[in-house]
Design a protein around this motif. Structure first.
Motif, PDB file in Angstrom:
ATOM      1  N   PRO A  88      41.797  73.445 -31.410  1.00  0.00           N
ATOM      2  CA  PRO A  88      41.385  72.105 -30.981  1.00  0.00           C
ATOM      3  C   PRO A  88      41.136  71.997 -29.477  1.00  0.00           C
ATOM      4  CG  PRO A  88      43.148  71.924 -32.591  1.00  0.00           C
ATOM      5  CD  PRO A  88      42.986  73.386 -32.275  1.00  0.00           C
ATOM      6  N   GLU A  91      37.714  73.427 -28.980  1.00  0.00           N
ATOM      7  CA  GLU A  91      36.734  72.480 -29.533  1.00  0.00           C
ATOM      8  C   GLU A  91      36.497  71.331 -28.565  1.00  0.00           C
ATOM      9  OE1 GLU A  91      33.973  70.706 -31.892  1.00  0.00           O
ATOM     10  OE2 GLU A  91      34.853  72.677 -32.251  1.00  0.00           O
ATOM     11  N   GLN A  92      37.555  70.783 -28.007  1.00  0.00           N
ATOM     12  CA  GLN A  92      37.396  69.653 -27.096  1.00  0.00           C
ATOM     13  C   GLN A  92      36.771  70.066 -25.770  1.00  0.00           C
ATOM     14  OE1 GLN A  92      37.449  66.546 -27.953  1.00  0.00           O
ATOM     15  NE2 GLN A  92      37.975  67.236 -30.010  1.00  0.00           N
ATOM     16  N   GLN A  95      33.167  69.984 -26.746  1.00  0.00           N
ATOM     17  CA  GLN A  95      32.688  68.619 -27.008  1.00  0.00           C
ATOM     18  C   GLN A  95      32.594  67.774 -25.736  1.00  0.00           C
ATOM     19  OE1 GLN A  95      31.433  67.521 -29.907  1.00  0.00           O
ATOM     20  NE2 GLN A  95      31.806  69.582 -30.693  1.00  0.00           N
ATOM     21  N   CYS A  96      33.531  67.977 -24.821  1.00  0.00           N
ATOM     22  CA  CYS A  96      33.573  67.155 -23.601  1.00  0.00           C
ATOM     23  C   CYS A  96      32.759  67.742 -22.455  1.00  0.00           C
ATOM     24  CB  CYS A  96      35.028  66.973 -23.144  1.00  0.00           C
ATOM     25  SG  CYS A  96      36.019  66.018 -24.298  1.00  0.00           S
ATOM     26  N   ALA A 147      39.175  66.539 -22.009  1.00  0.00           N
ATOM     27  CA  ALA A 147      39.250  67.492 -23.124  1.00  0.00           C
ATOM     28  C   ALA A 147      40.699  67.736 -23.537  1.00  0.00           C
ATOM     29  CB  ALA A 147      38.578  68.807 -22.738  1.00  0.00           C
ATOM     30  N   LYS A 150      42.005  64.666 -25.425  1.00  0.00           N
ATOM     31  CA  LYS A 150      41.459  64.605 -26.784  1.00  0.00           C
ATOM     32  C   LYS A 150      42.043  65.704 -27.664  1.00  0.00           C
ATOM     33  CE  LYS A 150      37.291  62.078 -25.725  1.00  0.00           C
ATOM     34  NZ  LYS A 150      35.836  61.990 -25.843  1.00  0.00           N
ATOM     35  N   ALA A 151      42.288  66.871 -27.087  1.00  0.00           N
ATOM     36  CA  ALA A 151      42.913  67.944 -27.856  1.00  0.00           C
ATOM     37  C   ALA A 151      44.336  67.556 -28.253  1.00  0.00           C
ATOM     38  CB  ALA A 151      42.927  69.238 -27.049  1.00  0.00           C
ATOM     39  N   ALA A 154      44.044  65.221 -31.122  1.00  0.00           N
ATOM     40  CA  ALA A 154      43.647  65.939 -32.334  1.00  0.00           C
ATOM     41  C   ALA A 154      44.799  66.762 -32.899  1.00  0.00           C
ATOM     42  CB  ALA A 154      42.443  66.848 -32.035  1.00  0.00           C
ATOM     43  N   GLU A 161      41.502  59.264 -30.147  1.00  0.00           N
ATOM     44  CA  GLU A 161      41.263  59.961 -28.892  1.00  0.00           C
ATOM     45  C   GLU A 161      41.992  59.213 -27.794  1.00  0.00           C
ATOM     46  OE1 GLU A 161      37.049  60.096 -28.576  1.00  0.00           O
ATOM     47  OE2 GLU A 161      36.858  61.556 -30.166  1.00  0.00           O
TER      48      GLU A 161
END
Length: 163
Positions: A88, A91-92, A95-96, A147, A150-151, A154, A161
């Motif tokens: 995660p 991933e963040q 994404q960020c 990020a 948000k991680a 998640a 978030e």
């Protein structure tokens, strides 16, 4: 003359022949062939070489390889939960837009993992404090902090978030 050390790297028992005055960073990159951990400043100032040793983040450029004998080490390669999957945190970061050139990213991801393993619900100040030893010349840190927030959300399974 090389020294034999035994350690666990990314949950895999390993035995490495290392230089007695060589760093853990050099042992990981040259002897274990794990090149995800980056050599930046080589004096403990940039955080690009951050790994987790026995649950604590360490600048691998400042630790002698023989000191890792008997330790559990997690590198950026060990953050990935399974082949073809991303953590995660990774991933963040994607994404960020928290990675620009990407050179510092392994150190930030590993430091973030160490933080979130220790404190699954960090504040922004906790995050900023944790990453204070990691330098990025591209992003300005705002997206990196976002990020990590948000991680954390998640990983907590809230689906929400952090703001």
């Amino acid at each position: 003359m090389r020294t034999m050390i035994q350690l666990v790297i990314n949950d895999e028992p390993r035995e490495l022949a290392v230089e007695p005055h060589g760093t853990l960073l050099d042992a990981l990159r040259n002897d274990a062939c794990l090149t995800g951990t980056k050599k930046g400043c080589d004096v403990g100032e940039c955080g690009s070489c951050t790994v987790i040793v026995d649950g604590r983040p360490v600048n691998a450029c400042l630790m002698l390889a023989p000191e890792a004998h008997g330790c559990h080490v997690t590198t950026i390669e060990g953050v990935q939960p399974a082949p073809g999957a991303v953590h995660p945190i990774q991933e963040q970061f994607m994404q960020c837009g928290a990675a620009q050139c990407g050179f510092c990213t392994p150190g930030f991801v590993v430091m973030s993992k160490a933080l979130l393993d220790e404190n699954p619900h960090p504040t922004r100040d906790d995050i900023r404090f944790a990453i204070a030893g990691n330098i990025c010349r591209c992003t300005g840190y705002t997206k990196i902090v976002e990020a990590i927030e948000k991680a954390a959300a998640a990983m907590a399974g809230t689906g929400k978030e952090a703001s």
